[in-house]
Design a protein around this motif. Structure first.
Motif, PDB file in Angstrom:
ATOM      1  N   GLU A 167       0.069  29.285  26.068  1.00 50.52           N
ATOM      2  CA  GLU A 167      -1.110  29.823  25.381  1.00 50.52           C
ATOM      3  C   GLU A 167      -0.851  29.933  23.878  1.00 50.52           C
ATOM      4  O   GLU A 167      -1.713  29.618  23.057  1.00 50.52           O
ATOM      5  N   LEU A 168       0.357  30.394  23.518  1.00 54.48           N
ATOM      6  CA  LEU A 168       0.705  30.536  22.106  1.00 54.48           C
ATOM      7  C   LEU A 168       0.735  29.169  21.428  1.00 54.48           C
ATOM      8  O   LEU A 168       0.263  29.011  20.296  1.00 54.48           O
ATOM      9  N   LYS A 169       1.271  28.179  22.115  1.00 53.86           N
ATOM     10  CA  LYS A 169       1.336  26.839  21.546  1.00 53.86           C
ATOM     11  C   LYS A 169      -0.058  26.296  21.249  1.00 53.86           C
ATOM     12  O   LYS A 169      -0.295  25.692  20.197  1.00 53.86           O
ATOM     13  N   LYS A 170      -1.004  26.515  22.174  1.00 54.63           N
ATOM     14  CA  LYS A 170      -2.383  26.064  21.944  1.00 54.63           C
ATOM     15  C   LYS A 170      -2.998  26.762  20.731  1.00 54.63           C
ATOM     16  O   LYS A 170      -3.707  26.138  19.935  1.00 54.63           O
ATOM     17  N   ALA A 171      -2.712  28.061  20.593  1.00 55.14           N
ATOM     18  CA  ALA A 171      -3.251  28.809  19.456  1.00 55.14           C
ATOM     19  C   ALA A 171      -2.681  28.287  18.142  1.00 55.14           C
ATOM     20  O   ALA A 171      -3.393  28.178  17.130  1.00 55.14           O
ATOM     21  N   ILE A 172      -1.395  27.962  18.136  1.00 49.86           N
ATOM     22  CA  ILE A 172      -0.756  27.437  16.925  1.00 49.86           C
ATOM     23  C   ILE A 172      -1.351  26.085  16.559  1.00 49.86           C
ATOM     24  O   ILE A 172      -1.670  25.813  15.397  1.00 49.86           O
ATOM     25  N   GLU A 173      -1.500  25.216  17.549  1.00 47.36           N
ATOM     26  CA  GLU A 173      -2.042  23.876  17.293  1.00 47.36           C
ATOM     27  C   GLU A 173      -3.468  23.951  16.760  1.00 47.36           C
ATOM     28  O   GLU A 173      -3.839  23.230  15.836  1.00 47.36           O
ATOM     29  N   LYS A 174      -4.260  24.852  17.329  1.00 46.38           N
ATOM     30  CA  LYS A 174      -5.649  25.002  16.875  1.00 46.38           C
ATOM     31  C   LYS A 174      -5.711  25.531  15.451  1.00 46.38           C
ATOM     32  O   LYS A 174      -6.464  25.030  14.617  1.00 46.38           O
ATOM     33  N   ALA A 175      -4.879  26.555  15.153  1.00 49.36           N
ATOM     34  CA  ALA A 175      -4.907  27.164  13.819  1.00 49.36           C
ATOM     35  C   ALA A 175      -4.289  26.271  12.765  1.00 49.36           C
ATOM     36  O   ALA A 175      -4.563  26.431  11.570  1.00 49.36           O
ATOM     37  N   SER A 176      -3.447  25.303  13.191  1.00 49.52           N
ATOM     38  CA  SER A 176      -2.775  24.422  12.232  1.00 49.52           C
ATOM     39  C   SER A 176      -3.664  23.284  11.748  1.00 49.52           C
ATOM     40  O   SER A 176      -3.307  22.583  10.804  1.00 49.52           O
ATOM     41  N   ARG A 177      -4.808  23.095  12.409  1.00 50.56           N
ATOM     42  CA  ARG A 177      -5.696  22.024  11.984  1.00 50.56           C
ATOM     43  C   ARG A 177      -6.281  22.321  10.614  1.00 50.56           C
ATOM     44  O   ARG A 177      -6.705  23.434  10.334  1.00 50.56           O
TER      45      ARG A 177
END
Length: 339
Positions: A305-315
């Protein structure tokens, strides 16, 4: 005055110096270091002269300081022809009330007396060098002694509040224990005093040159952020492996390091991501790669879940806008009827 020994290094030797003694130097710094070593007749391979680079990660503050070891200092002094080493041990001033973790012996100062010969009368006289503990001892506050507080201002580009790094209430300074200041405090402050005496008596030879002990405080205070992260993660590795469930992370602005309990880790990371722009998240993700990998290894379920949040916020915003535009075009082409 004795002649200076000129060291001529082969290309292979220069390459070895650049890879070892001067590994932190850029090209200009390395060339300057070699020229100073040759001018002073000191051998880098024997540790007589050392380049020290400060603020390696900041091109505006980056600076090289030439360090002359004690052996190198005495080699230069002996060549002067009017130098004699001290004939008595250093003298120290102590104050029992100053004894503490940052001053284990209560040292106020050290004084060293060297001998210089007068050029006209040939008589010898003493040259004194004095160094005070509170001016040279590498004393600083640990990374977790600081906190980030709002300044009341906001950044123009993002509108987010500006913060500054301030000491926490009751923060306690500490004496750097990575070198010899804790183990041999009298020797270290005496080395500083001896270099003071050399600069006072022989300024032509020693102005602009420093003993490593004199620079230990600067090393502690000027350590680059990336070096602090690497150093602290190395220090905590054994504790983490030994079963400490905390994970070392750094957090925006001043990128202060903190050991975060595993039970709070997920919430803290998600909160930081929500409050940060994509560039900050990208930088934070890169700086905390080791800590995040440790969390993923320990808690794979939450880590996904944390990885998905990081990937989304890094866009980047432009990428998000592109996705939004594509969605709007899709809706326009295939409108949903109201009935």
């Amino acid at each position: 005055m004795n002649a200076i020994t000129t060291y001529t290094h082969s290309p292979r030797q220069l390459a070895l110096i650049q890879k070892t003694v001067a590994k932190d130097c850029n090209t200009d710094e390395f060339n300057l270091f070699v020229e100073v070593a040759r001018a002073k007749g000191l051998d880098p391979f024997l540790g007589q002269i050392i380049p020290m680079i400060f603020s390696k990660g900041d091109s505006n503050k980056r600076k090289m300081t030439i360090i002359i070891s004690r052996d190198g200092q005495r080699v230069i002094a002996q060549r002067c022809g009017d130098y004699r080493p001290a004939s008595k041990p250093p003298s120290y001033e102590f104050d029992a009330e100053l004894k503490s973790e940052t001053n284990p012996q209560g040292i106020v100062s050290a004084t060293v007396y060297l001998w210089k010969q007068d050029a006209k009368t040939a008589a010898w006289f003493e040259v004194a060098g004095q160094s005070y503990w509170d001016e040279f001892a590498p004393i600083s506050y640990p990374y977790d002694a600081y906190k980030m507080v709002d300044t009341g201002e906001t950044w123009e580009d993002s509108g987010k509040p500006k913060k500054k790094r301030v000491l926490r209430d009751g923060a306690t300074p500490q004496l750097d224990d990575s070198g010899n200041w804790c183990r041999m405090p009298r020797l270290m402050i005496a080395k500083c005093a001896e270099m003071q005496a050399l600069r006072a008596g022989w300024p032509e030879q020693f102005t602009g040159l420093y003993d490593e002990a004199e620079m230990d405080r600067a090393k502690v205070l000027e350590m680059a952020a990336s070096e602090i992260v690497a150093h602290e993660q190395e220090e905590n590795r054994l504790r983490l492996v030994a079963g400490n469930d905390a994970i070392t992370m750094s957090w925006g602005d001043g990128w202060a390091l903190e050991n975060v309990p595993a039970g709070e880790f997920m919430d803290r990371c998600l909160a930081f991501i929500r409050e940060s722009d994509h560039q900050t998240v990208v930088k934070w993700n890169s700086a905390n790669r080791a800590g995040l990998q440790l969390f993923w290894a320990k808690h794979p379920g939450d880590a996904l879940e944390l990885k998905k949040a990081i990937e989304k916020a890094s866009r980047a915003p432009v990428e998000i806008d592109h996705i939004a535009d594509a969605a709007r075009r899709e809706i326009a082409q295939h409108p949903v009827s109201a009935g």
